[in-house]
Each structure stands twice: as C-alpha cells, then as structure tokens.
Design a protein around this motif. Structure first.
Motif, mmCIF file in Angstrom:
data_model
loop_
_atom_site.group_PDB
_atom_site.id
_atom_site.type_symbol
_atom_site.label_atom_id
_atom_site.label_comp_id
_atom_site.label_asym_id
_atom_site.label_seq_id
_atom_site.Cartn_x
_atom_site.Cartn_y
_atom_site.Cartn_z
ATOM 1 N N PHE A 39 0.865 -0.964 -0.182
ATOM 2 C CA PHE A 39 -0.271 0.416 -0.077
ATOM 3 C C PHE A 39 0.903 1.297 0.300
ATOM 4 O O PHE A 39 0.879 2.135 -0.928
ATOM 5 C CB PHE A 39 -0.620 -0.168 1.079
ATOM 6 C CG PHE A 39 -1.994 1.736 1.170
ATOM 7 C CD1 PHE A 39 -2.397 1.802 0.467
ATOM 8 C CD2 PHE A 39 -1.091 2.078 3.023
ATOM 9 C CE1 PHE A 39 -2.670 3.358 0.733
ATOM 10 C CE2 PHE A 39 -1.667 3.098 2.950
ATOM 11 C CZ PHE A 39 -2.516 4.601 2.084
ATOM 12 N N LEU A 40 1.726 1.257 0.800
ATOM 13 C CA LEU A 40 2.439 2.673 0.744
ATOM 14 C C LEU A 40 3.666 2.550 -0.292
ATOM 15 O O LEU A 40 3.463 3.663 -0.791
ATOM 16 C CB LEU A 40 3.448 2.074 2.166
ATOM 17 C CG LEU A 40 2.792 2.551 3.644
ATOM 18 C CD1 LEU A 40 4.204 1.658 4.616
ATOM 19 C CD2 LEU A 40 2.858 3.816 3.723
ATOM 20 N N ILE A 47 1.019 9.236 -5.025
ATOM 21 C CA ILE A 47 0.961 10.920 -5.880
ATOM 22 C C ILE A 47 1.757 11.414 -6.494
ATOM 23 O O ILE A 47 1.807 12.476 -6.921
ATOM 24 C CB ILE A 47 1.969 11.116 -3.924
ATOM 25 C CG1 ILE A 47 1.092 10.842 -3.075
ATOM 26 C CG2 ILE A 47 2.531 12.870 -4.022
ATOM 27 C CD1 ILE A 47 1.566 10.117 -1.626
ATOM 28 N N ARG A 48 3.289 10.054 -7.052
ATOM 29 C CA ARG A 48 3.580 11.322 -8.195
ATOM 30 C C ARG A 48 3.156 11.441 -9.593
ATOM 31 O O ARG A 48 3.526 11.819 -10.133
ATOM 32 C CB ARG A 48 5.339 9.869 -8.188
ATOM 33 C CG ARG A 48 6.217 9.757 -9.546
ATOM 34 C CD ARG A 48 7.185 9.447 -9.461
ATOM 35 N NE ARG A 48 6.582 7.565 -9.528
ATOM 36 C CZ ARG A 48 5.901 7.385 -10.807
ATOM 37 N NH1 ARG A 48 6.064 7.974 -11.934
ATOM 38 N NH2 ARG A 48 5.642 6.026 -11.457
ATOM 39 N N LEU A 49 2.293 10.509 -10.115
ATOM 40 C CA LEU A 49 1.979 9.741 -11.083
ATOM 41 C C LEU A 49 0.364 11.399 -11.478
ATOM 42 O O LEU A 49 0.950 11.975 -12.147
ATOM 43 C CB LEU A 49 0.637 8.488 -11.046
ATOM 44 C CG LEU A 49 1.679 7.479 -11.532
ATOM 45 C CD1 LEU A 49 0.899 6.199 -11.271
ATOM 46 C CD2 LEU A 49 2.123 7.356 -12.708
ATOM 47 N N ASP A 74 7.262 6.095 8.308
ATOM 48 C CA ASP A 74 6.445 5.609 7.197
ATOM 49 C C ASP A 74 5.662 7.048 6.654
ATOM 50 O O ASP A 74 5.309 7.544 5.545
ATOM 51 C CB ASP A 74 5.343 5.124 7.167
ATOM 52 C CG ASP A 74 6.084 3.483 7.485
ATOM 53 O OD1 ASP A 74 7.326 3.303 6.728
ATOM 54 O OD2 ASP A 74 5.661 2.595 7.843
ATOM 55 N N ILE A 75 4.848 7.716 8.038
ATOM 56 C CA ILE A 75 4.683 9.037 7.786
ATOM 57 C C ILE A 75 5.750 10.179 7.027
ATOM 58 O O ILE A 75 4.553 10.589 6.082
ATOM 59 C CB ILE A 75 3.054 9.503 9.032
ATOM 60 C CG1 ILE A 75 1.857 8.025 8.974
ATOM 61 C CG2 ILE A 75 3.320 10.485 8.583
ATOM 62 C CD1 ILE A 75 1.863 8.513 10.451
ATOM 63 N N ILE A 289 -4.475 -0.939 -5.663
ATOM 64 C CA ILE A 289 -2.683 -1.663 -6.340
ATOM 65 C C ILE A 289 -2.808 -2.230 -7.071
ATOM 66 O O ILE A 289 -2.028 -1.546 -8.227
ATOM 67 C CB ILE A 289 -3.030 -2.343 -5.283
ATOM 68 C CG1 ILE A 289 -2.976 -2.244 -3.737
ATOM 69 C CG2 ILE A 289 -1.551 -3.301 -5.596
ATOM 70 C CD1 ILE A 289 -2.604 -3.529 -2.963
ATOM 71 N N ASP A 290 -4.101 -2.750 -8.250
ATOM 72 C CA ASP A 290 -3.872 -3.148 -9.411
ATOM 73 C C ASP A 290 -4.233 -1.469 -10.487
ATOM 74 O O ASP A 290 -2.888 -1.649 -11.497
ATOM 75 C CB ASP A 290 -5.278 -3.833 -9.904
ATOM 76 C CG ASP A 290 -4.916 -5.829 -9.363
ATOM 77 O OD1 ASP A 290 -3.767 -5.887 -8.652
ATOM 78 O OD2 ASP A 290 -5.768 -5.972 -9.128
#
Length: 387
Positions: A39-40, A47-49, A74-75, A289-290
C-alpha cells in the motif's frame, strides 16, 4: 488563488487499515496489515503520477481506517513524497487521525519531528461500557493517557472525536464524557451522534432487535446539551458536529469540504474535487493496488457536476456550518437569487423556526440542524421542479 496564481487546495490521504473494524463504521477499511508495505509503495506512486505544481497545498490530512497504524517514519516518507510533487506551504496544517489502542511509547515525539502539527484522536468516549458497545480496541484509561502523552511530547493542536446517543446512554453519562474531555488539553472537538449505517455490524444488531435506538426527541436533547456545555466552556460551535477554542483552532482541512474548496484524495476510496469535477479511486485495496500499478494517472472514476448538483451541494455543505448559505456568493456563482428561487422552502423552514435569514445569510437554528436531512430534501425537491 495565492499571490503566485497557484490554486489553494488540500490533500487527503486515506490509510485503509484497522486492527479491528468498529461496529458503527462504514468507511472503507481492511484488517490485513501484511499489505501495508505494498500500500505504501502504491500510495507514493500515486502521488508521483498525479504531481501538480499548479496547486498550493495548505492542509494535509491522514484519515482512515487508522492512520496511526503506520509508524512515524512511514508518515514522514509520505509527507516527503507530497512535498516533492506539490507546493506545500510552510504553515500547512498537517493532521493525523489516531486510535489510542494503536500507539507505542515515543510515537508522538517522532510524529511531531516528522512535521505533523495537528492530531485528531478517536476517543469516542471515556466510558468503558460505551467503548465496548462501539467495538473500540482501547480503554478509557488508554484514551486519557494518549491525550496527556500527546500534549507532553509536543502537540498543542489536539482534536478529539466523541460520540453520543448510544441506546443505553443517559444525559448524565454524556455529561461525564464531556466534562472529562473538557479537562483535557484540547483545542478542538468533533461530537457525533451515533448513526446506524447500512451494512455494518451495528445495523445487524439493530435488525436482530439486540437494542432499541434512541428516539428523535432524545437525540435533540443530547445535541442541545452538547452545544450548551461546550459553548459555556469557551468552544465555538462552527459546524454541526465541530467545536473549536476560537476561530484560529477550527479544522482548516475540514472547512475546505464545507466551503467546496479543491482537494486531492490519495489512497483506496479517496475522493478528489477540482471545482467542476469529482473523482474517486477504486474502493477496494486490491483494486487500488492493481490500478496504480498500471502506471497511469487516470485510474478511478469521475463525474462532471451539473449546476443543479453544485447548487444542492453548496446548500447541503453550507447548512452544516453556523454561517449558513452566503446569499451574495450564491447569486454571484449561479446567477440566481437564492431567496427568490427557494422562497417557499425558506418560508416553510423559517415559520417552523428551523432557520432564518440574517446579514444576507440563510442558516439553520439548533432545531433545524438536527433536521438537516429532511430540510435538504425540501431544497432538492425545489431544484428538481425548477418552478
């Protein structure tokens, strides 16, 4: 727009994991914590896309689920990714929701160092019987300890989520909850009436007659009690469920929803809005995810809002606030007089003392606020008939 002509916007990040699903919750979440790493990875990729430097981000909100399942490292990594791909203001409000039953020693100190400056703690109650009924994983003692620890480790801007109106609850029991909350170092409180949502364990119990929901008249008594107690303690009632120690301590992020400001939503089931179009990500973690793994920025679904949809949303969201509908702003945006278009509905609401027009704003009274759904139906009917 800000001085550099960048559109002011918010970011919402949905963390879908929970140790255990609460009985009343209908938000999307899952309990398979083994999927956190993938998930991370997908969240950062999304976010990048969807990178957009034309936006000026002034609030970031981690919701869920239970965002505090993630460790502060992680945050911090997620926030770093956001800053790489968006213009984040130096004074941005950065909020993380948390459950007292998921926190370890030193968590708040690390979270504060990661750049988080506001936390929203899902206490719900300081009564163990209420917590058990709601299916919470923490105790009343843990809730108190969590708040005290957060304040000691650097957090000044602390918000509490509280819940009232349980089947067995009395006003004295709710008063004890509020008194305990008011003794804590908090600047904001969100107080929600228990709602039985479809397809939840609580709904199943209700169908099985395991309990009898409280009557509407009792709901109103609880609501009035909440408003009067918190206002007497110096809290400003600025939205149906929201109270702040002064205007500066309102939830800047949530206020954007009520003002229909633009926001970007990341994670499974997260929604976005740009002023014209509403879009949403797949509402299932595996599907999300997919979709993100396909390396396209156009996954999910969207709809272009019609004028009628926008008008109803403006009314619905504005009437949640104490300021209500800004009549001048409505006329400017929709080239129509709110007072003329909805004259019969306004008259009906004002005669029942459920609302009034003051200083060019139409707002609901306390009696009207607890009847928001039926009042909105009347406005929706007026929009559909277009008489």
């Amino acid at each position: 727009m800000d001085p550099d002509n960048k559109q002011i916007a918010a970011i919402y990040i949905h963390v879908p994991f929970c140790v255990k699903k609460c009985r009343y919750c209908d938000f999307y979440s899952c309990t398979d914590l083994k999927k956190i790493p993938v998930f991370l990875s997908c969240l950062k990729n999304e976010i990048r896309l969807r990178s957009d430097f034309s936006l000026q981000i002034d609030t970031i909100y981690f919701g869920g689920g239970t965002p505090s399942i993630l460790n502060p490292v992680d945050i911090a990594a997620i926030l770093d990714m956001v800053r790489r791909h968006y213009n984040v203001g130096a004074n941005a409000e950065i909020t993380v929701e948390m459950n007292p039953g998921t926190l370890e020693q030193g968590y708040f100190k690390e979270l504060f160092q990661a750049g988080v400056n506001r936390i929203s703690i899902g206490v719900q109650s300081f009564n163990d019987k209420k917590l058990e009924f709601l299916g919470r994983i923490h105790s009343a003692e843990e809730a108190v300890l969590t708040i005290e620890t957060a304040a000691r480790e650097g957090f000044e801007n602390i918000s509490l989520d509280m819940m009232f109106g349980l089947p067995f609850e009395t006003q004295s029991l709710w008063q004890e909850d509020l008194e305990t909350a008011l003794s804590m170092p908090v600047l904001h409180m969100s107080c929600y009436m228990l709602t039985i949502e479809e397809n939840t364990p609580l709904a199943e119990l209700a169908e099985q007659k395991a309990f009898v929901p409280i009557k509407d008249s009792v709901r109103f008594s609880f609501y009035k009690q909440t408003v009067h107690m918190l206002e007497a303690a110096g809290f400003e009632h600025y939205e149906i469920s929201s109270f702040a120690k002064g205007k500066k301590n309102r939830s800047r992020h949530n206020s954007k929803y009520w003002n229909m400001s633009p926001y970007m939503g990341f994670g499974p089931a997260a929604h976005s809005y740009d002023g014209k179009k509403r879009s949403w990500n797949p509402g299932d973690l595996d599907a999300y995810i997919d979709a993100v793994s396909s390396e396209t920025a156009g996954f999910g679904e969207f709809e272009l809002l019609t004028d009628d949809q926008k008008i109803l949303e403006v009314i619905m969201l504005s009437l949640r606030t104490m300021e209500g509908v800004d009549l001048a702003a409505f006329e400017s945006e929709f080239s129509a007089s709110f007072e003329k278009w909805f004259a019969p509905t306004i008259e009906q609401v004002t005669q029942a003392r459920f609302g009034n027009i003051k200083n060019r704003r139409f707002a609901l009274t306390l009696e009207g606020q607890v009847r928001l759904d039926s009042i909105l139906e009347a406005f929706a009917d007026r929009i559909l008939t277009k008489e």
